[in-house]
Design a protein around this motif. Structure first.
Motif, PDB file in Angstrom:
ATOM      1  N   ARG A 227      -5.781 -33.012 -17.326  1.00 30.96           N
ATOM      2  CA  ARG A 227      -7.158 -32.551 -17.211  1.00 30.96           C
ATOM      3  C   ARG A 227      -8.085 -33.714 -16.862  1.00 30.96           C
ATOM      4  NH1 ARG A 227      -4.748 -28.526 -16.819  1.00 30.96           N
ATOM      5  NH2 ARG A 227      -5.042 -26.553 -17.954  1.00 30.96           N
ATOM      6  N   ARG A 228      -9.177 -33.389 -16.189  1.00 29.52           N
ATOM      7  CA  ARG A 228     -10.142 -34.424 -15.801  1.00 29.52           C
ATOM      8  C   ARG A 228     -10.736 -35.109 -17.029  1.00 29.52           C
ATOM      9  NH1 ARG A 228     -11.144 -34.299 -10.498  1.00 29.52           N
ATOM     10  NH2 ARG A 228     -10.252 -32.509  -9.393  1.00 29.52           N
ATOM     11  N   SER A 229     -10.869 -34.366 -18.108  1.00 30.30           N
ATOM     12  CA  SER A 229     -11.405 -34.947 -19.337  1.00 30.30           C
ATOM     13  C   SER A 229     -10.453 -35.966 -19.954  1.00 30.30           C
ATOM     14  CB  SER A 229     -11.687 -33.835 -20.354  1.00 30.30           C
ATOM     15  OG  SER A 229     -10.523 -33.060 -20.593  1.00 30.30           O
ATOM     16  N   MET A 230      -9.186 -35.972 -19.503  1.00 29.78           N
ATOM     17  CA  MET A 230      -8.212 -36.929 -20.022  1.00 29.78           C
ATOM     18  C   MET A 230      -8.218 -38.242 -19.243  1.00 29.78           C
ATOM     19  SD  MET A 230      -4.919 -34.400 -20.480  1.00 29.78           S
ATOM     20  CE  MET A 230      -4.919 -32.982 -21.573  1.00 29.78           C
ATOM     21  N   ALA A 235     -12.058 -47.216 -16.907  1.00 30.97           N
ATOM     22  CA  ALA A 235     -11.012 -48.075 -17.460  1.00 30.97           C
ATOM     23  C   ALA A 235      -9.689 -47.926 -16.707  1.00 30.97           C
ATOM     24  CB  ALA A 235     -10.793 -47.736 -18.929  1.00 30.97           C
ATOM     25  N   ASN A 236      -9.645 -47.013 -15.704  1.00 30.40           N
ATOM     26  CA  ASN A 236      -8.427 -46.754 -14.932  1.00 30.40           C
ATOM     27  C   ASN A 236      -7.238 -46.439 -15.853  1.00 30.40           C
ATOM     28  OD1 ASN A 236      -9.682 -47.041 -12.484  1.00 30.40           O
ATOM     29  ND2 ASN A 236      -9.081 -49.173 -12.200  1.00 30.40           N
ATOM     30  N   LEU A 256      -3.649 -46.426 -14.808  1.00 33.44           N
ATOM     31  CA  LEU A 256      -3.623 -45.812 -13.477  1.00 33.44           C
ATOM     32  C   LEU A 256      -3.752 -46.907 -12.425  1.00 33.44           C
ATOM     33  CD1 LEU A 256      -6.074 -42.845 -14.186  1.00 33.44           C
ATOM     34  CD2 LEU A 256      -3.576 -42.703 -14.000  1.00 33.44           C
ATOM     35  N   THR A 257      -2.772 -46.981 -11.547  1.00 30.52           N
ATOM     36  CA  THR A 257      -2.827 -47.959 -10.462  1.00 30.52           C
ATOM     37  C   THR A 257      -3.859 -47.513  -9.434  1.00 30.52           C
ATOM     38  OG1 THR A 257      -1.135 -46.826  -9.151  1.00 30.52           O
ATOM     39  CG2 THR A 257      -0.364 -48.424 -10.805  1.00 30.52           C
ATOM     40  N   SER A 258      -4.159 -48.401  -8.489  1.00 32.86           N
ATOM     41  CA  SER A 258      -5.132 -48.050  -7.449  1.00 32.86           C
ATOM     42  C   SER A 258      -4.644 -46.858  -6.643  1.00 32.86           C
ATOM     43  CB  SER A 258      -5.374 -49.252  -6.529  1.00 32.86           C
ATOM     44  OG  SER A 258      -4.151 -49.712  -5.969  1.00 32.86           O
ATOM     45  N   ARG A 259      -3.333 -46.800  -6.368  1.00 33.08           N
ATOM     46  CA  ARG A 259      -2.795 -45.668  -5.612  1.00 33.08           C
ATOM     47  C   ARG A 259      -2.866 -44.394  -6.444  1.00 33.08           C
ATOM     48  NH1 ARG A 259      -2.869 -42.509  -1.571  1.00 33.08           N
ATOM     49  NH2 ARG A 259      -0.991 -41.213  -1.364  1.00 33.08           N
TER      50      ARG A 259
END
Length: 378
Positions: A227-230, A235-236, A256-259
């Motif tokens: 979910r977007r809320s997650m 902070a990526n 979360l990496t840039s890709r």
């Protein structure tokens, strides 16, 4: 559909109702000892009588325990024991339906009128053999292991409650440990290229989901339900909730990496859902089985199984065999270990509570070990 049955009458003392159960539940505390479970009584008056009787019996049991004597409530059948365990323990857990199915198999395959004191090593081995023989499909050994593990929990729970359960069976010897060895299948670079090309031609959105899974290394259910809320873009990182054996899920945060961020940005917000991963409907479909109708050209959240046909078609077109969606997680872990040589990093990404789980991916060191052996040989 009719509403689920509820307990009847005004709530008795030391009792409470649980959603989905028609029986009053009870909780008694005497001298610091707590006992709780199902009264198996629908009516408030019957439940009150049950609690009064249990309070008296519990006092006697505690007194006997203090004096060193052992008291039992007598024998109990496997069917009744399973019912009691479900009411006391399993009904409140997320896997309640799974436990019900496993208990049904235990009762159906074990000899009729089996009592807990009848269960021994020989009966457990007979269950393994008969369970496989009576199944319409070939069962994984791990499936039967889980059923025996559940039976062990049932046995111990009823033994703790004071029922006559006999000598404890040799549970460990009845478990097929060889069945617990998990396959490790990782995607080769060539297979990845072919798979992505096949997915792009069928479902570009699913292609991006698969790429994200290869990067993130999380389980299928966590990715499809993201979910977007997650997601914390500043902070990526993303935080998901993992299922546990208890009632409360365990939060797990992964970077979360840039890709990975680029992939998330490729999915626009969709009205009516907070889901990250959505797809464009290719053909309209009427409402069915509780799902709303689909309109061609509109975006919808990926359903639990709606993507499987495209996934299977892509694997077939790419000529890839013996590969499951979960193997994307294996592939992510294997690649990290090959690049870093650090099992701890992979453990943190995969949210393994024990590094022994991550050690299964030590096969990634095969090339390094071979090179070292060749160097010694020369």
């Amino acid at each position: 559909m009719s509403a689920p049955a509820k307990p009847e009458g005004k709530r008795p003392k030391n009792c409470h109702a649980v959603e989905g159960s028609p029986y009053w539940q009870y909780e008694i505390i005497i001298a610091g000892h707590k006992e709780r479970g199902s009264t198996r009584c629908r009516k408030a008056g019957d439940a009150a009588d049950f609690v009064a009787a249990r309070r008296l019996a519990l006092k006697e049991e505690l007194a006997a325990r203090a004096s060193g004597k052992k008291m039992t409530k007598g024998p109990i059948s496997l069917q009744t024991a399973c019912d009691r365990y479900y009411e006391d323990k399993a009904a409140q857990q997320k896997a309640a339906d799974t436990y019900l199915a496993q208990m049904a198999s235990l009762v159906a395959i074990m000899p009729p009128d089996t009592h807990l004191h009848d269960i021994d090593h020989a009966l457990l081995l007979d269950y393994r053999r008969n369970r496989q023989a009576e199944s319409k499909r070939v069962l994984a050994g791990a499936t039967i292991n889980r059923e025996i593990e559940l039976l062990r929990r049932v046995w111990r729970h009823l033994d703790d409650l004071g029922f006559e359960c006999g000598e404890q069976p040799k549970w460990a010897k009845a478990i097929d440990r060889g069945a617990e060895v998990e396959r490790i299948r990782d995607l080769t670079a060539d297979e990845e290229t072919r798979l992505m090309e096949a997915l792009s031609a069928i479902s570009p959105e699913l292609c991006l989901v698969v790429e994200f899974a290869l990067i993130a290394g999380q389980r299928k259910s966590s990715i499809m339900s993201l979910r977007r809320s997650m997601v914390d873009r500043q902070a990526n990182r993303a935080t998901i909730l993992l299922k546990t054996k208890g009632e409360a899920p365990r939060p797990h945060t992964f970077p979360l990496t840039s890709r990975a961020c680029e992939i998330l940005d490729a999915f626009p917000p969709v009205a009516g859902t907070d889901a990250v991963f959505t797809y464009t409907c290719r053909r309209s479909a009427p409402a069915k089985q509780g799902h709303p109708p689909r309109v061609k050209g509109q975006r919808y959240e990926f359903s639990r199984d709606g993507w499987r046909r495209d996934w299977a078609t892509a694997l077939k077109n790419a000529g890839i065999e013996d590969f499951k969606f979960h193997d994307l997680r294996h592939s992510a872990a294997t690649r990290i270990i090959r690049k870093t040589g650090n099992l701890k990093i992979a453990q943190n990404l995969l949210a393994h509570t024990d590094i022994a789980q991550t050690a299964r991916y030590a096969h990634a060191f095969h090339g390094d070990i071979l090179a070292a052996m060749e160097l010694v040989a020369s």
